[in-house]
Structure formats: structure tokens, C-alpha cells
Design an enzyme around this catalytic site. Structure first.
Site, mmCIF file in Angstrom:
data_model
loop_
_atom_site.group_PDB
_atom_site.id
_atom_site.type_symbol
_atom_site.label_atom_id
_atom_site.label_comp_id
_atom_site.label_asym_id
_atom_site.label_seq_id
_atom_site.Cartn_x
_atom_site.Cartn_y
_atom_site.Cartn_z
ATOM 1 N N HIS A 1 -7.001 -31.810 18.262
ATOM 2 C CA HIS A 1 -6.148 -31.000 17.400
ATOM 3 C C HIS A 1 -6.453 -31.332 15.934
ATOM 4 C CE1 HIS A 1 -3.090 -30.487 20.732
ATOM 5 N NE2 HIS A 1 -3.565 -31.664 21.091
ATOM 6 N N GLU B 1 -5.040 -36.048 17.477
ATOM 7 C CA GLU B 1 -4.888 -35.271 16.250
ATOM 8 C C GLU B 1 -5.840 -35.834 15.196
ATOM 9 O OE1 GLU B 1 -2.974 -32.652 15.524
ATOM 10 O OE2 GLU B 1 -1.329 -32.673 17.002
ATOM 11 N N HIS C 1 -7.541 -27.580 20.969
ATOM 12 C CA HIS C 1 -6.239 -26.964 21.260
ATOM 13 C C HIS C 1 -6.407 -25.455 21.410
ATOM 14 C CE1 HIS C 1 -1.666 -27.090 20.123
ATOM 15 N NE2 HIS C 1 -1.865 -26.836 21.395
ATOM 16 N N ASP D 1 -6.622 -24.712 16.226
ATOM 17 C CA ASP D 1 -7.215 -26.003 15.911
ATOM 18 C C ASP D 1 -8.080 -26.543 17.056
ATOM 19 O OD1 ASP D 1 -4.519 -26.213 17.099
ATOM 20 O OD2 ASP D 1 -4.671 -28.370 16.831
#
Length: 183
Positions: A35, A117, A156, A166
């Protein structure tokens, strides 16, 4: 960096436990989802992502924070612009990063995935230090969870098309291919 298989926590990274997780259902960990996030949007190094994942974000600091104030989300890991890695949720637990999602006809990707992330945006290049850390972490996770094959590393956007974009077009998938993290 080393993964403690008994706890699902990595040694050698910062720990910032999030309350936003629950037990993972029985079964394998077989997907790695990449992400991007920045808070406020497009701003880096603010510490707001950590606050967001811990439900401590002050809505008075930015208008965007009011929009996301009631969300309870997390990821297993965050890789900041300088390559620093923070872990929020044990790999053995289900982080709340994928939302409504599907991979290989299997819905509910949070059940069987690990979410990473990257501090960034869809349209700004990620830093070299982030790729270096992502490759090291990806290799560690693939060793620990062999069902995470190169074919089972995705963005994602791949598991929530039309809803999520993303890690975005600025993400260099070729770099992960060259490191044998993805095909």
C-alpha cells in the site's frame, strides 16, 4: 531484522502496537499486499500515520483528519521515506488494511495477508531506502511464510480494483522483480 515465529513480531524494527486488529482465522498466511499512505495527504515524516493506526489522530490538526476520524485501520508494517520500519500488528493477527478485497477468487484478503504501507503517494517516486527495506522485509516474510510466493505479492489496487489505486503508478515493480520478490 528477525521474525519471532512464536509472537509474529519482528526484532530490529520499531514496535507501535495498534488496537485495530483481531485474531487471524485458521489457515495460511499466503499474500503480501503493498500500500501507500501519507498524512496529511502528500506530507511525509509527520508521525500522523502512526497516530492514525493507533486511533490517536487529532481531528483539529487538519481538515482531512475529520474525514478519516472514525476509521479504524492498521497495517502490519509501515516503511517510512528513510527506510525505517515500524510494526503495528503481529503477523499472526489480522490487520485491517485490505478492506473489501479479493485475490485469486478468495475474498477477505485480511484473513490471509500481511499488509505493508509505504509512506508515499500514488504519483511520487518512493525513496531508495524504502525499496531496500521493502526487499529485506519481503524476503524475511517469504522465508517465514513460504506460501507468499512471488506470484502472491501484489498492490492494494490488485485486490480492490476500482476502489483503491495504491501503491500507484510511481511504484517500481521492476525493482521487486529484479530482487525476486515478485514475478
Amino acid at each position: 531484522m528477525q521474525l519471532d515465529h512464536a509472537t509474529g513480531w519482528c526484532r530490529g524494527v520499531r514496535h507501535c502496537p495498534s488496537p485495530n486488529f483481531n485474531p487471524r482465522p485458521e489457515g495460511e498466511i499466503s499474500l503480501l499486499v503493498i500500500h501507500n499512505i501519507s498524512l496529511p495527504p502528500g506530507c511525509f515524516g509527520t508521525g500522523k500515520v502512526q497516530q492514525f493506526f493507533q486511533n490517536r489522530l487529532s481531528v483539529d490538526e487538519h481538515d482531512f483528519f475529520r474525514e478519516i476520524a472514525n476509521l479504524q485501520v492498521s497495517a502490519h508494517f509501515l516503511i517510512e521515506r528513510d527506510g525505517a520500519i515500524t510494526q503495528f500488528v503481529s503477523c499472526l493477527d489480522r490487520a485491517w488494511h485490505a478492506g473489501v478485497s479479493c485475490f485469486a477468487s478468495r475474498e477477505g484478503c485480511n484473513d490471509f495477508s500481511i499488509g505493508i504501507e509505504l509512506e508515499g503517494t500514488d504519483d511520487q517516486p518512493f525513496d531508495d531506502a524504502q525499496y531496500d527495506s521493502l526487499i529485506r522485509l519481503g524476503r524475511l516474510l517469504q522465508q517465514a511464510y513460504p506460501a507468499i510466493t512471488p506470484e502472491r505479492v501484489c498492490g492494494h489496487s490488485d485486490i480492490a480494483p476500482g476502489r483503491k489505486t495504491d501503491p500507484g503508478p510511481a511504484f517500481d515493480w521492476q525493482r521487486l522483480r529484479e530482487a525476486a520478490i515478485v514475478v
